[in-house]
Design a protein around this motif. Sequence first.
Motif, PDB file in Angstrom:
ATOM      1  N   ASP A 129       0.836  -1.208   0.000  1.00 10.19           N
ATOM      2  CA  ASP A 129       0.000   0.000   0.000  1.00 10.19           C
ATOM      3  C   ASP A 129       0.872   1.260   0.000  1.00 10.19           C
ATOM      4  OD1 ASP A 129      -2.248  -1.575   0.034  1.00 10.19           O
ATOM      5  OD2 ASP A 129      -2.614  -1.350   2.194  1.00 10.19           O
ATOM      6  N   TYR A 130       1.908   1.274   0.806  1.00  9.97           N
ATOM      7  CA  TYR A 130       2.777   2.450   0.887  1.00  9.97           C
ATOM      8  C   TYR A 130       3.596   2.634  -0.397  1.00  9.97           C
ATOM      9  CZ  TYR A 130       1.853   3.802   5.708  1.00  9.97           C
ATOM     10  OH  TYR A 130       1.257   4.268   6.857  1.00  9.97           O
ATOM     11  N   LYS A 131       3.992   1.540  -1.018  1.00 11.66           N
ATOM     12  CA  LYS A 131       4.712   1.650  -2.293  1.00 11.66           C
ATOM     13  C   LYS A 131       3.816   2.296  -3.347  1.00 11.66           C
ATOM     14  CE  LYS A 131       6.154  -2.649  -2.819  1.00 11.66           C
ATOM     15  NZ  LYS A 131       6.898  -3.822  -3.367  1.00 11.66           N
ATOM     16  N   ALA A 132       2.554   1.909  -3.363  1.00 11.33           N
ATOM     17  CA  ALA A 132       1.621   2.502  -4.325  1.00 11.33           C
ATOM     18  C   ALA A 132       1.440   3.996  -4.055  1.00 11.33           C
ATOM     19  CB  ALA A 132       0.278   1.778  -4.249  1.00 11.33           C
ATOM     20  N   THR A 133       1.306   4.362  -2.780  1.00  3.96           N
ATOM     21  CA  THR A 133       1.154   5.774  -2.416  1.00  3.96           C
ATOM     22  C   THR A 133       2.380   6.580  -2.823  1.00  3.96           C
ATOM     23  OG1 THR A 133      -0.287   5.234  -0.545  1.00  3.96           O
ATOM     24  CG2 THR A 133       0.829   7.377  -0.492  1.00  3.96           C
ATOM     25  N   PHE A 165       8.781   5.341 -10.277  1.00  6.04           N
ATOM     26  CA  PHE A 165       9.595   4.135 -10.139  1.00  6.04           C
ATOM     27  C   PHE A 165      10.569   4.262  -8.971  1.00  6.04           C
ATOM     28  CE2 PHE A 165      13.529   1.799 -11.155  1.00  6.04           C
ATOM     29  CZ  PHE A 165      13.022   0.499 -11.212  1.00  6.04           C
ATOM     30  N   VAL A 166      11.230   5.416  -8.875  1.00  7.86           N
ATOM     31  CA  VAL A 166      12.218   5.617  -7.813  1.00  7.86           C
ATOM     32  C   VAL A 166      11.553   5.518  -6.443  1.00  7.86           C
ATOM     33  CG1 VAL A 166      13.705   7.348  -6.717  1.00  7.86           C
ATOM     34  CG2 VAL A 166      13.860   6.938  -9.177  1.00  7.86           C
ATOM     35  N   ASN A 167      10.439   6.199  -6.255  1.00 13.86           N
ATOM     36  CA  ASN A 167       9.761   6.147  -4.966  1.00 13.86           C
ATOM     37  C   ASN A 167       9.296   4.734  -4.637  1.00 13.86           C
ATOM     38  OD1 ASN A 167      10.187   8.871  -4.782  1.00 13.86           O
ATOM     39  ND2 ASN A 167       8.034   9.418  -4.504  1.00 13.86           N
ATOM     40  N   PHE A 168       8.803   4.022  -5.634  1.00 14.90           N
ATOM     41  CA  PHE A 168       8.366   2.635  -5.448  1.00 14.90           C
ATOM     42  C   PHE A 168       9.528   1.780  -4.955  1.00 14.90           C
ATOM     43  CE2 PHE A 168       7.481  -1.697  -6.774  1.00 14.90           C
ATOM     44  CZ  PHE A 168       6.131  -1.860  -6.541  1.00 14.90           C
ATOM     45  N   ARG A 169      10.687   1.930  -5.585  1.00 19.07           N
ATOM     46  CA  ARG A 169      11.856   1.130  -5.225  1.00 19.07           C
ATOM     47  C   ARG A 169      12.401   1.503  -3.841  1.00 19.07           C
ATOM     48  NH1 ARG A 169      13.379  -3.463  -7.202  1.00 19.07           N
ATOM     49  NH2 ARG A 169      15.581  -2.922  -7.022  1.00 19.07           N
ATOM     50  N   LEU A 170      12.375   2.793  -3.521  1.00 23.78           N
ATOM     51  CA  LEU A 170      12.869   3.224  -2.212  1.00 23.78           C
ATOM     52  C   LEU A 170      12.001   2.654  -1.088  1.00 23.78           C
ATOM     53  CD1 LEU A 170      13.771   6.951  -2.966  1.00 23.78           C
ATOM     54  CD2 LEU A 170      15.385   5.077  -2.555  1.00 23.78           C
ATOM     55  N   LEU A 171      10.683   2.651  -1.282  1.00 24.56           N
ATOM     56  CA  LEU A 171       9.785   2.072  -0.275  1.00 24.56           C
ATOM     57  C   LEU A 171       9.948   0.559  -0.199  1.00 24.56           C
ATOM     58  CD1 LEU A 171       7.623   3.430   1.626  1.00 24.56           C
ATOM     59  CD2 LEU A 171       8.640   4.910  -0.113  1.00 24.56           C
TER      60      LEU A 171
END
Length: 249
Positions: A100-104, A223-229
Amino acid sequence: MAATPPFGEPDAAYEAWAAREVAHWRQGVLKPAGPLAQAARGVQQRINRAIPEKVHAVVTGVIERMTRTILTGADMVTADPLLDAPLKERDQRALKAIADYKATAAVEGGVAGAGGFLLALADFPALIAIKIKLLFDLAAIYGKPGEAFAERLYLLHLFQLAFSSAGRRADVFHGIEDWDARDHPESFEAFDWRTFQQEYRDYIDLAKMAQLIPVVGAPIGAFVNFRLLDRLGETAMNGYRMRWLAAQR
């Protein structure tokens, strides 16, 4: 994330699998930096030395104040610690929360990447807030009280571990081993904020700068935010698994 958890296994078999996963994760965390990582780190250190000390002091102060505010905010603690649940149930809930947080974070990064320089700058504190909120939720899932200062300090160390360079990760990891068996400071004053901000900034610098590129900034930001989470979630899950397994011995 790592291998798919065998949720259909009995509790004891699942715990044995989780222990192997933690051992594999630990091995990766403690792996020395390779030649490419060392070279990249050398370049980043030269850049850091070229930046005036006043700039470092300002950036350190901003990150410290922002992170302290988020860590001490009562609104970060939104769930009671989960009690009397087996590890596999905790892991199931943790994976759902991370997804859920990765999607956000991906949506937030995409909007910031499409919005130009000012929105990309705004993404920096917003992303820290999303990451720390995830850590608080995971703490509750693994039965830890987010109100306790020692737990908030642990969250800060998990954050640092996830985004440290290969040469620094071993030191941070050894700082969280046997966490529940050791005494801890009662305030953030002993925390090395300068190293924290440099490691975090260096880790995300190139990726986040790519958000500023016209046209492709939005998908890169998502993509970057998804990978960081994803990285933070994996680090936190294994950190809490490690503590949970140690408590069962």
